[in-house]
Design a protein around this motif. Structure first.
Motif, PDB file in Angstrom:
ATOM      1  N   GLY A 267       0.803  -1.209   0.000  1.00 20.19           N
ATOM      2  CA  GLY A 267       0.000   0.000   0.000  1.00 20.19           C
ATOM      3  C   GLY A 267       0.839   1.263   0.000  1.00 20.19           C
ATOM      4  O   GLY A 267       0.451   2.288   0.546  1.00 20.19           O
ATOM      5  N   GLU A 268       2.029   1.216  -0.618  1.00 19.04           N
ATOM      6  CA  GLU A 268       2.869   2.413  -0.622  1.00 19.04           C
ATOM      7  C   GLU A 268       2.422   3.396  -1.696  1.00 19.04           C
ATOM      8  O   GLU A 268       1.818   3.006  -2.694  1.00 19.04           O
ATOM      9  CB  GLU A 268       4.328   2.006  -0.884  1.00 19.04           C
ATOM     10  N   ILE A 269       2.793   4.661  -1.484  1.00 20.12           N
ATOM     11  CA  ILE A 269       2.435   5.685  -2.458  1.00 20.12           C
ATOM     12  C   ILE A 269       3.337   5.524  -3.680  1.00 20.12           C
ATOM     13  O   ILE A 269       4.549   5.572  -3.565  1.00 20.12           O
ATOM     14  CB  ILE A 269       2.620   7.084  -1.857  1.00 20.12           C
ATOM     15  N   PRO A 270       2.761   5.299  -4.854  1.00 25.17           N
ATOM     16  CA  PRO A 270       3.612   5.072  -6.020  1.00 25.17           C
ATOM     17  C   PRO A 270       4.114   6.379  -6.623  1.00 25.17           C
ATOM     18  O   PRO A 270       3.522   7.427  -6.431  1.00 25.17           O
ATOM     19  CB  PRO A 270       2.673   4.377  -6.993  1.00 25.17           C
ATOM     20  N   SER A 271       5.263   6.288  -7.336  1.00 22.92           N
ATOM     21  CA  SER A 271       5.643   7.457  -8.130  1.00 22.92           C
ATOM     22  C   SER A 271       5.312   7.147  -9.582  1.00 22.92           C
ATOM     23  O   SER A 271       4.198   6.787  -9.870  1.00 22.92           O
ATOM     24  CB  SER A 271       7.102   7.846  -7.886  1.00 22.92           C
ATOM     25  N   ARG A 272       6.265   7.197 -10.524  1.00 20.35           N
ATOM     26  CA  ARG A 272       5.877   7.040 -11.921  1.00 20.35           C
ATOM     27  C   ARG A 272       5.476   5.615 -12.275  1.00 20.35           C
ATOM     28  O   ARG A 272       6.126   4.671 -11.868  1.00 20.35           O
ATOM     29  CB  ARG A 272       7.035   7.485 -12.812  1.00 20.35           C
ATOM     30  N   LYS A 273       4.450   5.472 -13.081  1.00 22.73           N
ATOM     31  CA  LYS A 273       3.955   4.185 -13.579  1.00 22.73           C
ATOM     32  C   LYS A 273       3.796   3.148 -12.481  1.00 22.73           C
ATOM     33  O   LYS A 273       4.054   1.955 -12.700  1.00 22.73           O
ATOM     34  CB  LYS A 273       4.888   3.642 -14.672  1.00 22.73           C
TER      35      LYS A 273
END
Lengths: 458, 592
Positions: A267-273
């Motif tokens: 459930g981590e905050i994603p960065s690109r794609k």
């Protein structure tokens, strides 16, 4: 010191993660053994610990685990593998366990697979030219012993053939020592691994190489450990046993996808794609395990292979890789379609360590000038080609036509070669000069006048 | 001295640790965590829970492990011995780490930032009874051949010198002086701690009116930066950010360079370590290492230490600025620093703003660049910090948050261009996308060197802009369809690109170009353009003169004329003008 207790309180399973409650005295990064209902043992690692709770990633996947019957034991240490020179000639799974039917590796030396960062002050700057026998690499994107130079490829392109050719032909001109090859496969198909095995066998180096295979059918999370086990052995061989190790990692894109999978399960905050924000740091912890160390004989040269989804070099995986590695060999679809082997793109390919590994006493005095001139002229060819595509080849100026002639010669004679053709650096530079000789001398402004006089007509 | 508080760990998530039992601890205090005593910093307080980020690998740390705090903020030790040193992000000397743990960095290593055994020759400049104010000099130490480290009264202290040691040799631990001031007596040493996140005070910010001379032609002539200015170098991978940073660190005319390798490659730091002791500063003829301080927190070293490495570097720079030096900071790369912020904020569960970066990204960037500037120091000296930050935009796309926010706080933008880099045209600074706001500030300085500076620069820039416009047309119809004057513009633009803008950092002559040579080189090209244009207008064929040998030699002047025989360039310029006059064949042609 470590007390081993068995816990049965699995509270949750999400993707590759299990959540265990009521645990005590568990360390961050500790190894966990999970025993399933039918006695099978799986390995995991703690990612997060609270006073009475632990989050564990299971390398072999969570398929078949149940909340009720799984028992877990915390081993109080991080993931370690035994290392020894006897591991050469063997085949292992991604976690370093033998899969070739031969017995377990026995060794007194057991190392943490995560390694430790090399002190930047202790590094020795890599300067030894490796002759790969491939003109596009030796002439223009020179590989240096201790470098990390990835191959950026796309589906269907011959990255494996090129990697195998490099492994086969790589030589240091000043020494007789051969490279020891360590091969790590992450999520590739069996036939890719088979191709490398056969290629090494034919070459007689299979008995001196080690393979770590986590193929497409292995659990995806195992891939996160595979490059690390391979590099742990490589570090031992290079810095304790004075060997020159060539590590081939394929395919780093699969590795990154596993990392994304793990990150999204947490459930981590994603960065690109959708890739996690720490992808750069995570990749660096793999790629930076290459190089040379002051006062040690051995070296680690890394050739990671990665496929660019839809040939997009700005995709996060090739993009972040390019920011960490010391250059990149980029394969180009257009050259590949023209039937040119190796289809190594002239312009986006780069070797950052080239500048200090070539020149007088290393390769040849004119090497830097020739390479710079070929790059500059080929860049011009690309511009003229796009112009000629619009106005027609008839309409362009004479000098531009000469450039086109140069461009074709460069692609057909310099870039192009057989996959068993092993060119010496002199041959490579001679072909480079042949190509440049097509152009008027006045265009060769990146080469010193001395070198033009000395080499152009001889 | 101060009381210790002891608490215990309750949860661990990567480098973020929660601890309880630390009542009385303040924000940004240091804490030593676990059995190895790894260093952490309190970044949040929530009821009785302190959230700590640790600066080392914390594998094996367990809930229940102790946390000790000494109520002191994260600080750097400032004093003689900083120069030529190479530190990690939290000011541990890497050389000392190597002595303790070998080639690999083990965790929990404690080393002093400065060698406290070394004796320094201290020369006092005040005596007992003298009145001193904050920042004023108490004495000096010859730290390296060209740098004197001044011992200053710490900020906030104004009083009378009660005692000071005589001329002699002292270590950084010895008490050197004591000052009587309103709050009592202050006993000072050669080295003092300063909190990294707190800017050191100064009297006033000023404009310097001087360019930072970098020896790189495209920067000094087209996009100059003033001393005390801020610049960003954005570029995708392989465009030469690090090469440009290295060139600036080698050749710029700052007194001291602080090079922060922040989340970048290990071998790049090794490259600097190899090169700098060998290369000499063109102004002092001393090894470059004698003016360089390095902070190396490479990409594989702990991420939180990467976050703090930037502040460590700036604080050290401020220390030398306060002595009246011009310091240049190279931060490579600020994007990696921003990523460290992102990673830490995501582990804290902060609500993300753009692309997962925390909403405070912009304010942190602003704080960092704002610590640059040319100032009048507390003691009335003039010193400056020029900050040059590399930015690594993902995919080379300048619209991403770090590049975008950075452009708001820097006044000089050296955009690196992929197409130039592909053609191995270095420095690959784009003359179309780059800009500088310092022209007005440095105009006078350049004007004193060459009165024509502005016009030459403007004419050359116009040629390049015209070239850019014409290239759009050329793409469609080819060069031959253009009228002769326009083809001549294209020709001259190529001449500027090859003979002026492109600079070979591996060529011993070309790697550093002094300002007088720079302007002369450009003057020759511009004069050739002006006269060639005249010739064409008067009916000459461009092909009659552009293939002559003196024209093709213009592009080679940069690497064939040394910095110390620039008079030759004046002769060459005259020759070229004479030759062109002859071409015209007839008398009184007025040459520019």
């Amino acid at each position: 010191m470590t007390f081993e207790a068995e816990y049965m309180n699995l509270s949750k399973i999400i993707g590759p993660l299990v959540f265990i409650e009521g645990v005590r005295g568990v360390g961050y990064g500790d190894l966990v053994e999970l025993r399933t209902g039918n006695g099978e043992i799986r390995i995991g690692q703690t990612l997060e610990v609270d006073e009475d709770k632990a989050v564990v990633q299971v390398f072999e996947g969570t398929t078949g685990l149940s909340l009720e019957s799984t028992k877990s034991t915390f081993l109080g240490k991080s993931l370690e593998i035994p290392v020894s020179v006897d591991m050469l000639g063997r085949v292992f799974d991604g976690l370093g366990r033998p899969t070739d039917g031969a017995p377990q590796v026995v060794s007194d030396i057991v190392l943490d697979v995560n390694g430790l960062p090399i002190n930047p002050y202790s590094r020795e700057y890599p300067r030894d030219f490796i002759q790969t026998g491939i003109s596009a690499i030796d002439g223009m994107n020179t590989l240096i012993r201790g470098q990390k130079l990835p191959i950026f490829s796309g589906s269907g392109m011959p990255h494996n053939i090129i990697a195998a050719q490099i492994a086969r032909q790589a030589r240091i001109l000043t020494s007789e020592e051969d490279f020891t090859v360590i091969f790590a496969a992450m999520g590739v198909k069996f036939d890719v691994a088979q191709f490398f095995i056969e290629s090494f066998e034919e070459n007689g180096v299979l008995s001196t190489s080690a393979m770590f295979l986590s193929l497409a059918n292995a659990p995806s999370i195992e891939r996160l450990i595979t490059p690390r086990t391979a590099l742990t052995l490589a570090e031992y061989l290079a810095f304790e046993c004075n060997m020159h190790v060539l590590v081939i990692l394929t395919d780093m894109t699969n590795y990154c996808e596993s990392l994304r999978e793990l990150s999204s399960s947490r459930g981590e905050i994603p960065s690109r794609k959708g890739y996690p924000g720490y992808l750069y740091s995570d990749l660096a912890s793999i790629y930076e395990r290459a190089g040379r160390i002051k006062g040690k004989q051995g070296s680690i040269t890394q050739i990671p292979i990665l496929s660019m989804p839809s040939d997009d070099i700005s995709h996060p995986v090739p993009d972040l890789t390019g920011y960490i590695t010391e250059g990149q060999i980029v394969l180009e679809r257009e050259l590949f379609n023209k039937g040119i082997y190796p289809p190594i793109a002239g312009l986006p390919s780069l070797s950052r360590l080239m500048k200090d590994g070539i020149g007088e006493g290393r390769t040849r005095k004119d090497h830097a000038g020739v390479a710079a001139q070929l790059f500059a002229c080929y860049a011009k060819v690309k511009r003229i080609r796009s112009l000629a595509a619009i106005v027609g080849e008839e309409e362009i100026s004479d000098i531009d036509k000469t450039y086109l002639k140069f461009g074709n010669y460069f692609e057909e004679k310099f870039l192009s070669q057989g996959n068993y053709e092993n060119r010496s650096i002199e041959d490579t530079l001679a072909i480079g000069w042949d190509a440049l000789a097509i152009l008027p001398e006045g265009e060769l402004y990146r080469i010193s006048r001395d070198d033009i006089q000395k080499y152009l007509f001889y | 001295m101060k009381k210790h508080i002891e608490g215990k760990v309750i949860s661990i998530n990567g480098p973020i640790i929660k601890a309880v039992g630390l009542e009385g601890i303040s924000m940004l205090d240091i804490a030593e965590v676990g059995p190895h005593g790894i260093i952490g910093e309190v970044i949040r307080l929530d009821g009785n829970i302190a959230i700590i980020q640790v600066y080392e690998d914390n594998t094996g740390l367990k809930p229940g492990d102790k946390v000790i705090s000494s109520n002191r903020p994260l600080s750097v030790l400032l004093g003689p011995g900083l120069i030529s040193n190479i530190y990690d992000g939290i000011q541990r000397p890497l050389v000392e780490i190597e002595k303790i743990s070998g080639s690999f960095i083990k965790k929990g290593i404690k080393v002093d930032p400065l060698d406290n055994k070394r004796k320094w020759q201290f020369k006092p400049s005040v005596k007992a009874g003298d009145a001193v104010s904050e920042g004023s000099f108490l004495g000096e130490i010859q730290e390296t051949f060209s740098i004197k480290c001044r011992i200053m009264v710490p900020p906030g202290i104004n009083g009378t010198v009660k005692s000071i040691v005589p001329d002699g040799e002292y270590t950084t631990d010895d008490i050197i002086y004591s000052i009587e001031y309103e709050k009592g007596t202050y006993n000072g040493r050669l080295a003092e701690y300063w909190p990294v996140r707190k800017p050191r005070p100064y009297k006033q910010k000023l404009k310097s009116g001087m360019p930072l001379i970098t020896g790189q032609r495209i920067i000094d002539i087209f996009f100059p930066i003033a001393i005390g200015g801020t610049a960003a170098i954005p570029g995708g991978f392989g465009t030469g950010k690090t090469m440009t940073q290295h060139a600036l660190a080698k050749w710029c005319n700052a007194d001291i360079i602080v090079y922060i390798g922040c989340g970048e490659r290990g071998n790049e730091m090794t490259d600097v370590l190899n090169d700098f002791p060998r290369l000499t500063d063109p102004r002092t003829n001393r090894p470059l290492m004698e003016r360089t301080i390095m902070i190396a927190n490479t990409s594989n070293m702990p991420v939180p230490a990467r976050e703090v490495s930037i502040y460590t570097g700036v604080t050290i720079a401020e220390f030398y600025r306060d002595m009246g030096y011009n310091v240049a900071i190279m931060a490579d790369s600020t994007s990696r620093w921003a990523e460290a912020l992102r990673e830490l904020s995501s582990r804290l569960g902060d609500m993300p703003a753009e692309e997962g970066f925390p909403s405070y990204l912009a304010s942190r960037l602003a704080e960092f660049y704002e610590r640059a500037g040319y100032v009048k120091t507390l003691s009335g000296q003039y010193g400056g910090i020029t900050t040059i930050g590399a930015v690594s935009p993902p995919g080379g796309d300048f619209s991403e948050p770090v590049t975008q926010h950075t452009t708001r706080f820097v006044r000089c933008f050296w955009a690196l261009d992929k197409i130039l880099a592909d053609a191995r045209h270095y420095p690959s600074i784009s003359w179309i996308d780059s800009y500088t706001e310092y022209i007005d500030e440095v105009q006078e300085w350049w004007g004193e060197r060459n009165i024509e500076w502005s016009t030459i620069r403007r004419d050359a820039m116009n040629i390049l802009l015209e070239d850019e416009r014409l290239q759009q047309i050329v793409k469609l119809i080819g060069t031959d369809a253009l009228p002769q004057e326009e083809r001549f513009v294209l020709f001259c633009a190529e001449l500027i690109k090859d003979g002026f803008l492109q600079q070979n950092s591996f060529d011993n002559v070309d790697m550093y170009c002094c300002p007088d040579k720079q302007i002369r080189l450009l003057e020759i090209i511009v004069a050739f353009y002006r006269n060639g244009k005249e010739l064409i207008l008067k009916g000459s064929e461009m092909n009659d003169f552009i293939y002559l040998d003196f024209v093709s030699s213009i592009a080679r002047l940069k690497s064939e004329i040394n910095n110390d025989d620039i008079e030759k360039l004046d002769i060459i310029k005259k020759e070229i003008l004479t030759r062109m006059q002859e071409l015209k064949g007839i008398d009184k042609f007025e040459f520019v």
